[in-house]
Enzyme design. Structure first.
Site, mmCIF file in Angstrom:
data_model
loop_
_atom_site.group_PDB
_atom_site.id
_atom_site.type_symbol
_atom_site.label_atom_id
_atom_site.label_comp_id
_atom_site.label_asym_id
_atom_site.label_seq_id
_atom_site.Cartn_x
_atom_site.Cartn_y
_atom_site.Cartn_z
ATOM 1 C CB THR A 172 -0.758 -0.159 1.306
ATOM 2 O OG1 THR A 172 -1.766 -1.109 1.059
ATOM 3 C CG2 THR A 172 -1.678 1.219 0.892
ATOM 4 C CG PHE A 174 0.394 4.626 3.964
ATOM 5 C CD1 PHE A 174 -0.816 5.094 4.355
ATOM 6 C CD2 PHE A 174 0.910 3.246 3.788
ATOM 7 C CE1 PHE A 174 -1.486 3.734 5.039
ATOM 8 C CE2 PHE A 174 0.149 2.046 4.184
ATOM 9 C CZ PHE A 174 -1.174 2.222 4.707
#
Lengths: 274, 274
Positions: A172, A174
């Site tokens: 992911t 960020f």
């Protein structure tokens, strides 16, 4: 005073792990909603916010793009967080004694093969770290949780298995967001959002402003506009800092071709994983 | 024999509602995983598959893009399904008697304001339609479910409130996939996937092949390639049919500029939701 970094989720969430990388000196502060992170930074309750923008398996997180547009914050950094799921349980509980495993439905699905191989029943929960908290707080001896190793440390759980997701290419991205722009940095990356009228070639001319200057685009994504029908919103990342003369000239040309252009931030560039 | 359309999820899922629009004559057949839909159509166990490709709030569904690339199926249609959440309960149970509401965490989050206003406790579950099934099968008198109205009909539940999501602009785009291409249709839309080397201007030249022929692109999205580092995968939708001479000429030029190009399908174009 110790600076504060706001993240969405329970203590021990993957976003807290990302916060510790993006702001090692800051105190991670959990928020209930993604919008709370943006509001908290805007109002000065936190110095930095750390928000997910894209998952390698689930795709872009549109809510974050909407919140970036709705707030006047700057992107000041990025971090690709490996999502490495662990099976956590109370210390001393062997895998064979577990019957149920709590986690977010997406994490349960990503670990489906492992759960089936060990005849464990998946039980849906709000989030990964919250499942670890539940096991610890309610002292559930027959249950495990799927979450990051970091959640195990926080809630005092043992790691029974690590990297139990079927597809290990799970990251992911960020972003860090703050009230002020990041200090100048090299190599840098710049994120922009712009809208063009939906006529053939509008985007082509915008990309021409970058290509003619040999500026490398590292991401481009379109979404239908929500307000004006047939208008498109584009999110683009490019190499270079918005203050670099070449990038600045390209963005000035892009601004003249678009109905709307906003520079979301220039920040240190990190290499993509793997 | 009645044709079969495969969808992922429980009976009553939003994807079943989309299946009924995309294949009104076919028998909807639930599958456990998204990959099962693609495998079922490929193997001939179903005539058509209906899969989600993009949600207006959560963004693109990368898993579907990966499955499109991994299978030799054709996109034959699209449908924008409004996601209109309902509060469902056993017939005769008033809202005041409910304490808990089951649903997928994303649906619970989308209806957070409604749940708080009515002091209802959200309980995470695997999916929306499965929550409705649970209420009906276990005859839970103190619990409701958040799901589509269609799930209420299937499991014999009453609709206590409709459109309870905070943001009503909630759509999921579904694609129909089949072993054979769709019959020629006008107006049509064509979906392609291509990869370019990550050099400045590679994408610019590809878009030039479309722009110089006044072909309108309706979607463009980039993702880092998983196999070759620094190579990018682009998904694009354009107006027109791949057999139209102008579109065919453009795609031939694009093919010469790309390291990889695949036409995922040409299919009837529908207008995006207002």
């Amino acid at each position: 005073m110790t600076p504060r970094v706001a993240f969405q989720g329970e203590r021990g969430a993957y976003s807290e792990a990302a916060s510790r990388v993006l702001a090692p000196q800051a105190e991670p502060t959990p928020c209930r909603l993604l919008g709370d992170v943006f509001d908290g930074v805007t109002a000065g309750r936190a110095d930095l916010g750390v928000v997910p923008i894209e998952n390698s398996q689930a795709g872009s997180i549109n809510e974050t793009y909407d919140l970036l547009l709705a707030h006047a914050l700057h992107i000041t950094g990025e971090h690709d967080q490996r999502i490495r799921h662990c099976l956590l349980a109370l210390p001393g509980r062997p895998l064979e004694r577990l019957r149920r495993v709590f986690s977010h439905p997406q994490a349960l699905a990503q670990c489906d093969a492992f759960l089936r191989a060990h005849r464990l029943e998946g039980v849906p929960a709000y989030d990964t770290a919250g499942s670890a908290k539940l096991i610890a707080e309610q002292h559930l001896t027959d249950a495990g949780a799927i979450a990051g190793a970091h959640a195990g440390e926080i809630y005092g759980l043992a790691v029974l298995a690590e990297g139990i997701e079927t597809n290990p290419a799970n990251y992911t991205k960020f972003l860090a967001v703050a009230r002020d722009p990041a200090p100048h940095h090299h190599p840098a990356k710049t994120s922009v959002v712009f809208t063009t009228a939906n006529v053939p070639g509008a985007l082509y001319r915008v990309l021409g402003a970058l290509a003619s200057r040999s500026i490398n685009m590292t991401k481009l994504e379109s979404r239908p506009g929500r307000t004006v029908p047939w208008e498109y919103v584009f999110y683009a990342d490019m190499e270079g800092h918005a203050d670099d003369p070449v990038v600045a000239a390209a963005l000035a040309e892009v601004g003249g071709l678009c109905t709307f252009l906003r520079i979301l931030g220039s920040y240190p560039r990190v290499m993509p994983p793997g």
